[in-house]
Design a protein around this motif. Structure first.
Motif, PDB file in Angstrom:
ATOM      1  N   PHE A  98     -78.439  97.795  35.553  1.00  0.00           N
ATOM      2  CA  PHE A  98     -77.392  98.411  34.732  1.00  0.00           C
ATOM      3  C   PHE A  98     -76.925  99.737  35.355  1.00  0.00           C
ATOM      4  CE2 PHE A  98     -76.438 101.030  30.804  1.00  0.00           C
ATOM      5  CZ  PHE A  98     -75.318 100.321  30.407  1.00  0.00           C
ATOM      6  N   VAL A 135     -80.975 109.188  30.614  1.00  0.00           N
ATOM      7  CA  VAL A 135     -81.357 108.065  29.734  1.00  0.00           C
ATOM      8  C   VAL A 135     -82.853 108.135  29.423  1.00  0.00           C
ATOM      9  CG1 VAL A 135     -81.518 105.545  29.527  1.00  0.00           C
ATOM     10  CG2 VAL A 135     -79.467 106.565  30.499  1.00  0.00           C
ATOM     11  N   MET A 138     -83.637 110.573  26.806  1.00  0.00           N
ATOM     12  CA  MET A 138     -83.205 110.194  25.454  1.00  0.00           C
ATOM     13  C   MET A 138     -84.263 109.381  24.726  1.00  0.00           C
ATOM     14  SD  MET A 138     -79.258 109.185  26.206  1.00  0.00           S
ATOM     15  CE  MET A 138     -78.727 108.764  24.555  1.00  0.00           C
ATOM     16  N   GLY A 284     -71.717 106.073  22.262  1.00  0.00           N
ATOM     17  CA  GLY A 284     -72.993 105.377  22.048  1.00  0.00           C
ATOM     18  C   GLY A 284     -73.528 105.617  20.646  1.00  0.00           C
ATOM     19  N   VAL A 285     -73.346 106.856  20.141  1.00  0.00           N
ATOM     20  CA  VAL A 285     -73.959 107.229  18.867  1.00  0.00           C
ATOM     21  C   VAL A 285     -73.236 106.592  17.672  1.00  0.00           C
ATOM     22  CG1 VAL A 285     -74.428 109.225  17.361  1.00  0.00           C
ATOM     23  CG2 VAL A 285     -74.962 109.361  19.788  1.00  0.00           C
ATOM     24  N   ASN A 288     -70.951 101.603  17.678  1.00  0.00           N
ATOM     25  CA  ASN A 288     -71.528 100.347  17.190  1.00  0.00           C
ATOM     26  C   ASN A 288     -72.039 100.458  15.760  1.00  0.00           C
ATOM     27  OD1 ASN A 288     -71.441  98.235  19.162  1.00  0.00           O
ATOM     28  ND2 ASN A 288     -72.685  99.552  20.461  1.00  0.00           N
ATOM     29  N   SER A 292     -71.024  98.008  12.477  1.00  0.00           N
ATOM     30  CA  SER A 292     -72.198  97.284  11.937  1.00  0.00           C
ATOM     31  C   SER A 292     -72.377  97.601  10.455  1.00  0.00           C
ATOM     32  CB  SER A 292     -73.482  97.679  12.672  1.00  0.00           C
ATOM     33  OG  SER A 292     -73.336  97.488  14.046  1.00  0.00           O
ATOM     34  N   ARG A 359     -74.649  93.819  34.111  1.00  0.00           N
ATOM     35  CA  ARG A 359     -75.528  94.204  35.225  1.00  0.00           C
ATOM     36  C   ARG A 359     -74.747  94.083  36.524  1.00  0.00           C
ATOM     37  NH1 ARG A 359     -77.683  95.419  31.157  1.00  0.00           N
ATOM     38  NH2 ARG A 359     -79.689  94.727  30.328  1.00  0.00           N
ATOM     39  N   SER A 419     -78.041  91.386  20.633  1.00  0.00           N
ATOM     40  CA  SER A 419     -77.201  92.384  19.949  1.00  0.00           C
ATOM     41  C   SER A 419     -77.575  93.825  20.302  1.00  0.00           C
ATOM     42  CB  SER A 419     -77.253  92.167  18.439  1.00  0.00           C
ATOM     43  OG  SER A 419     -76.774  90.872  18.160  1.00  0.00           O
ATOM     44  N   GLY A 421     -78.889  94.382  23.317  1.00  0.00           N
ATOM     45  CA  GLY A 421     -79.011  94.313  24.771  1.00  0.00           C
ATOM     46  C   GLY A 421     -80.310  93.652  25.187  1.00  0.00           C
ATOM     47  N   ALA A 422     -80.637  93.810  26.457  1.00  0.00           N
ATOM     48  CA  ALA A 422     -81.829  93.154  26.995  1.00  0.00           C
ATOM     49  C   ALA A 422     -82.646  94.164  27.785  1.00  0.00           C
ATOM     50  CB  ALA A 422     -81.408  92.006  27.906  1.00  0.00           C
ATOM     51  N   SER A 425     -82.938  97.653  29.730  1.00  0.00           N
ATOM     52  CA  SER A 425     -81.931  98.631  29.302  1.00  0.00           C
ATOM     53  C   SER A 425     -81.642  98.535  27.811  1.00  0.00           C
ATOM     54  CB  SER A 425     -80.623  98.400  30.066  1.00  0.00           C
ATOM     55  OG  SER A 425     -80.841  98.515  31.430  1.00  0.00           O
ATOM     56  N   CYS A 427     -81.176  98.954  23.899  1.00  0.00           N
ATOM     57  CA  CYS A 427     -80.609 100.113  23.194  1.00  0.00           C
ATOM     58  C   CYS A 427     -81.717 100.994  22.585  1.00  0.00           C
ATOM     59  CB  CYS A 427     -79.714  99.609  22.065  1.00  0.00           C
ATOM     60  SG  CYS A 427     -79.161 100.933  20.991  1.00  0.00           S
ATOM     61  N   PRO A 428     -81.833 102.257  23.031  1.00  0.00           N
ATOM     62  CA  PRO A 428     -82.863 103.110  22.445  1.00  0.00           C
ATOM     63  C   PRO A 428     -82.476 103.657  21.064  1.00  0.00           C
ATOM     64  CG  PRO A 428     -81.653 104.304  24.144  1.00  0.00           C
ATOM     65  CD  PRO A 428     -81.092 102.927  24.112  1.00  0.00           C
ATOM     66  N   GLY A 429     -81.174 103.488  20.691  1.00  0.00           N
ATOM     67  CA  GLY A 429     -80.714 104.046  19.407  1.00  0.00           C
ATOM     68  C   GLY A 429     -80.885 103.069  18.251  1.00  0.00           C
ATOM     69  N   ALA A 433     -80.029 103.762  14.249  1.00  0.00           N
ATOM     70  CA  ALA A 433     -78.894 103.028  13.665  1.00  0.00           C
ATOM     71  C   ALA A 433     -79.360 102.175  12.486  1.00  0.00           C
ATOM     72  CB  ALA A 433     -78.258 102.139  14.738  1.00  0.00           C
TER      73      ALA A 433
HETATM   74  C1  HEM Z   1     -75.985  98.977  15.380  1.00  0.00           C
HETATM   75  C2  HEM Z   1     -75.839  99.925  16.287  1.00  0.00           C
HETATM   76  C3  HEM Z   1     -75.988  99.730  17.766  1.00  0.00           C
HETATM   77  C4  HEM Z   1     -75.835  98.582  18.511  1.00  0.00           C
HETATM   78  C5  HEM Z   1     -75.446  97.185  18.020  1.00  0.00           C
HETATM   79  C6  HEM Z   1     -76.079  98.954  19.898  1.00  0.00           C
HETATM   80  C7  HEM Z   1     -76.009  98.073  20.958  1.00  0.00           C
HETATM   81  C8  HEM Z   1     -76.288  98.404  22.277  1.00  0.00           C
HETATM   82  C9  HEM Z   1     -76.186  97.482  23.390  1.00  0.00           C
HETATM   83  C10 HEM Z   1     -75.761  96.020  23.285  1.00  0.00           C
HETATM   84  C11 HEM Z   1     -76.548  98.160  24.504  1.00  0.00           C
HETATM   85  C12 HEM Z   1     -76.547  97.610  25.955  1.00  0.00           C
HETATM   86  C13 HEM Z   1     -77.962  97.297  26.385  1.00  0.00           C
HETATM   87  C14 HEM Z   1     -78.042  96.499  27.673  1.00  0.00           C
HETATM   88  O1  HEM Z   1     -77.179  96.624  28.547  1.00  0.00           O
HETATM   89  O2  HEM Z   1     -78.989  95.696  27.804  1.00  0.00           O
HETATM   90  C15 HEM Z   1     -76.868  99.518  24.113  1.00  0.00           C
HETATM   91  C16 HEM Z   1     -77.297 100.500  24.980  1.00  0.00           C
HETATM   92  C17 HEM Z   1     -77.505 101.807  24.618  1.00  0.00           C
HETATM   93  N1  HEM Z   1     -77.419 102.333  23.330  1.00  0.00           N
HETATM   94 FE1  HEM Z   1     -76.982 101.302  21.637  1.00  0.00          FE
HETATM   95  N2  HEM Z   1     -76.370 100.297  19.965  1.00  0.00           N
HETATM   96  C18 HEM Z   1     -76.327 100.817  18.686  1.00  0.00           C
HETATM   97  C19 HEM Z   1     -76.564 102.129  18.306  1.00  0.00           C
HETATM   98  C20 HEM Z   1     -76.904 103.139  19.177  1.00  0.00           C
HETATM   99  C21 HEM Z   1     -77.148 104.514  18.790  1.00  0.00           C
HETATM  100  C22 HEM Z   1     -77.066 105.041  17.357  1.00  0.00           C
HETATM  101  C23 HEM Z   1     -77.449 105.206  19.946  1.00  0.00           C
HETATM  102  C24 HEM Z   1     -77.796 106.670  20.135  1.00  0.00           C
HETATM  103  C25 HEM Z   1     -78.111 107.505  19.167  1.00  0.00           C
HETATM  104  C26 HEM Z   1     -77.409 104.270  21.046  1.00  0.00           C
HETATM  105  C27 HEM Z   1     -77.678 104.576  22.356  1.00  0.00           C
HETATM  106  C28 HEM Z   1     -77.679 103.684  23.407  1.00  0.00           C
HETATM  107  C29 HEM Z   1     -77.975 104.035  24.809  1.00  0.00           C
HETATM  108  C30 HEM Z   1     -78.325 105.439  25.340  1.00  0.00           C
HETATM  109  C31 HEM Z   1     -77.867 102.861  25.565  1.00  0.00           C
HETATM  110  C32 HEM Z   1     -78.085 102.708  27.081  1.00  0.00           C
HETATM  111  C33 HEM Z   1     -79.529 102.302  27.359  1.00  0.00           C
HETATM  112  C34 HEM Z   1     -79.903 102.262  28.848  1.00  0.00           C
HETATM  113  O3  HEM Z   1     -79.066 102.488  29.698  1.00  0.00           O
HETATM  114  O4  HEM Z   1     -81.104 102.019  29.139  1.00  0.00           O
HETATM  115  N3  HEM Z   1     -77.078 103.030  20.545  1.00  0.00           N
HETATM  116  N4  HEM Z   1     -76.704  99.638  22.746  1.00  0.00           N
END
Ligand code: HEM
Length: 509
Positions: A98, A135, A138, A284-285, A288, A292, A359, A419, A421-422, A425, A427-429, A433
């Motif tokens: 990624f 990242v 975080m 990111g914050v 989504n 949702s 990717r 939903s 991700g995988a 990488s 999603c740490p959030g 959420a």
């Molecule tokens: C329902 C809410 C959310 C959904 C559905 C969601 C979904 C996702 C998805 C699909 C990815 C991609 C993962 C991948 O490529 O494998 C991702 C990555 C990420 N999300 Fe979320 N997200 C949500 C909420 C949040 C929140 C609230 C935060 C931060 C406070 C956040 C921070 C991130 C970050 C930093 C990444 C990148 C992770 C990496 O590069 O390792 N997300 N998210």
């Protein structure tokens, strides 16, 4: 020639042969089969223009291949179609990664300076590796003790927004617009603290202009003309973050915001570049979590039997009344004792997600001794394919079943739910959420009845200009009327969260 030189020479030749042979694709090893379209050459481009992100899932319908290739004339993209191939991709995470997208997002989405980009780029490309360090920083802030603090701050604003809904009683209003504002303020205040720049209504509107029209901006061709709304919105938010840092807002903020600032500042990044990266983080914050939360409300309120079941569950297991008569939703009790609410939420994410974890193939690699993925190509894992795979979710996988994630018979495979991700990488959030969306839904269903203004719960059309979010949002207002429920007339409400209990037992890919 001495014999030992001859032996060394032969040994080197033999090892080189083994090395070259081991890298040469075996007979029958080819790029994944191409997906044909009815319209030659430009069929896939037209498909994307019509369906947006959903096209990647639609394109694979009817194909049994675990992975396919789509040809966009100038480049080819691989689409993963079965969870078995997700596992293969994960096994090769070092070369199918990624990371390059983080660099690309910094450049195309938020226009980080050349010097800033160099600092963000990975070490292997001569950069300062800041993107990966950010990242990494975080994770403890979203998965460790920082999550408790963020949750405590988030629920304060959330309860204010749910209180305010009472004043809408009897009037028609856009449920999505309300959820968008409530989640934006609750989330960004929790992350950026008392000086949160997004709290200013002009910056909030500017951010959503940026988010909703991102599709054109990322081409980065005369963005101030071609993607004017997104461009102006972005630049306004960037300026607001520059002022925020100059006034020291970060020092009063969450661990998440502080860690991000620290890593970049100590790594030598300029304040403006940090402000640009922070503008991307707002995406990111909230981008989504907002849709949702809307779909959670839509899917529950449009099913009266489910609404009634969840009301009973939350009332019985997550609602407390204190001595002064105040009603409190306990987030930890909701997590531990409301399995139907949690299962419904995951089904909402499964059925609405457009996620297509992306990717980049950094070296030639062969998957399953069969599919050659070539260096330089992009690979997508469209959630629509894996989230509906009948061999995992059952023959009724197309149906919304709020009990699906509770079923002991569910053939859970860690690679089948895209939903969030995988890994690696993922999603740490996701926990932050989940607390926010479930907390909002739990309080809403106890306090209010909602009726669509049109009289029917009709699925709205989706907006296609936003590409940061993997959850679609409505392209038009979704008007409803709201009635406070008699059961809880004249009561005051709050939330409580328990430290160490912010993580939800979610199924992930
Ligand atoms: C329902 C809410 C959310 C959904 C559905 C969601 C979904 C996702 C998805 C699909 C990815 C991609 C993962 C991948 O490529 O494998 C991702 C990555 C990420 N999300 Fe979320 N997200 C949500 C909420 C949040 C929140 C609230 C935060 C931060 C406070 C956040 C921070 C991130 C970050 C930093 C990444 C990148 C992770 C990496 O590069 O390792 N997300 N998210």
């Amino acid at each position: 020639m001495e014999l030992k030189h001859l032996i060394i020479g032969l040994a080197i030749a033999f090892l080189s042969y083994i090395f070259v042979e081991s890298r040469r694709p075996k007979a029958g090893v080819q790029e994944p089969p191409a997906l044909r379209t009815r319209i030659p050459f430009i069929g896939h481009i037209i498909g994307i223009a019509i369906h947006g992100l959903r096209y990647f899932g639609k394109a694979c319908e009817g194909s049994d291949e675990p992975i396919v290739t789509i040809d966009f004339l100038v480049s080819k993209v691989y689409l993963v179609n079965k969870s078995s191939a997700v596992a293969q991709v994960q096994r090769n995470a070092k070369v199918i990664t990624f990371d390059p997208f983080l660099d690309s997002a910094a450049e195309r989405m938020v226009n980080v300076s050349k010097r800033g980009l160099k600092l963000l780029t990975g070490k292997e490309n001569g950069g300062g590796d800041l993107n990966r360090k950010i990242v990494k920083a975080m994770h403890p802030a979203l998965l460790g003790p920082g999550l408790d603090v963020a949750n405590r701050n988030m629920v304060n604003n959330l309860s204010k927004s749910v209180d305010e809904l009472a004043s809408f009683s009897g009037k028609s209003f856009d449920l999505y617009a309300w959820a968008k504002h409530a989640i934006t303020i609750a989330s960004t205040d929790a992350v950026w603290g008392p000086k949160n720049p997004i709290k200013d209504p002009e910056n909030e509107a500017a951010f959503w202009d940026f988010d909703s029209h991102l599709r054109l901006l990322v081409f980065n061709i005369f963005p101030s003309i071609i993607a004017r709304k997104a461009y102006l919105g972005r630049e306004k938010v960037v300026s607001a973050f520059v002022r925020y840092y100059n006034e020291g807002g970060q020092h009063e903020a969450s661990e998440l915001a502080q860690a991000r600032w620290r890593v970049q500042h100590e790594g030598g990044a300029a304040t403006e570049d940090i402000a640009r990266m922070e503008t991307a983080t707002v995406l990111g914050v909230v981008s989504n979590t907002t849709p949702s939360s809307f779909w959670m409300l839509y899917d529950v309120y449009s099913r009266p039997a489910l609404l009634s079941q969840l009301r009973d569950e939350v009332r019985e297991h997550a609602l407390k009344k204190n001595e002064s008569g105040e009603m409190t939703i306990d987030l930890a009790a909701m997590r531990d004792n409301c399995p139907n609410l949690l299962a419904t939420f995951q089904e909402v994410l499964r059925t609405h997600s457009n996620s297509a974890p992306t990717r980049f193939v950094t070296d030639d690699v062969v998957l399953n001794e069969k599919f050659l993925l070539k260096k330089g190509r992009v690979l997508l894992m469209p959630g629509m394919n894996m989230n509906y795979e009948p061999s995992i979710w059952g023959d009724d996988s197309q149906k919304f079943d709020p009990t699906r994630f509770k079923k002991e018979t569910l053939k859970q495979r860690p690679t089948s739910f895209m939903s969030f991700g995988a890994s690696p990488s993922l999603c740490p959030g996701r926990h932050f959420a989940s607390g926010e969306i479930l907390g909002m839904a739990a309080m809403m269903i106890l306090r209010y009845d909602i009726t669509p203004a049109s009289g029917k719960w009709t699925m709205p059309k989706f907006w296609k200009g936003a590409i940061a979010a993997s959850m679609p949002f409505p392209a038009e207002p979704f008007n409803v009327t709201i009635t406070p429920r008699v059961e809880f007339a004249n009561t005051t409400w709050s939330y409580t969260s328990t430290d160490g209990k912010g993580k939800f037992p979610l199924i992930t890919g």
